[in-house]
Design a protein around this motif. Sequence first.
Motif, PDB file in Angstrom:
ATOM      1  N   HIS A  11      -4.469   4.336   1.809  1.00  0.00           N
ATOM      2  CA  HIS A  11      -4.622   3.364   0.724  1.00  0.00           C
ATOM      3  C   HIS A  11      -4.819   1.960   1.304  1.00  0.00           C
ATOM      4  N   GLN A  22     -10.382  -6.554  -0.151  1.00  0.00           N
ATOM      5  CA  GLN A  22      -9.300  -7.100  -0.956  1.00  0.00           C
ATOM      6  C   GLN A  22      -8.287  -7.908  -0.148  1.00  0.00           C
ATOM      7  N   LEU A  44      -3.187 -10.159  -0.383  1.00  0.00           N
ATOM      8  CA  LEU A  44      -3.879  -9.064  -1.043  1.00  0.00           C
ATOM      9  C   LEU A  44      -4.093  -9.494  -2.488  1.00  0.00           C
ATOM     10  N   MET A  74      -8.158  -0.529   0.840  1.00  0.00           N
ATOM     11  CA  MET A  74      -8.111  -1.900   0.320  1.00  0.00           C
ATOM     12  C   MET A  74      -8.777  -2.869   1.293  1.00  0.00           C
ATOM     13  N   ALA A  98       0.871  -1.182   0.000  1.00  0.00           N
ATOM     14  CA  ALA A  98       0.000   0.000   0.000  1.00  0.00           C
ATOM     15  C   ALA A  98       0.905   1.228   0.000  1.00  0.00           C
TER      16      ALA A  98
END
Length: 75
Positions: A30, A39, A62, A34, A25
């Motif tokens: 961010h 995710q 991820l 996610m 990230a």
Amino acid sequence: MQDISFELRGEYIELDKLLKATGLADSGGHARMMITEGQVRVDGQAESRKTAKIRAGQRVQLQGQPAIFVLAPQG
């Protein structure tokens, strides 16, 4: 893709901080986005808690990225 090994410095690391520390990230914001979007999986299960405590022996995945294997601190 090669998996990532991440050595803890303490007992645990929060999930959003782990994603940032491993470079998956770009920022904490961010990373949190996610996680919120679903995710991220921890030990094969979807994880929606941004500050989930990730401990040694856990595996974080991820979508479309290498897995992170969390290792106990050495020493």
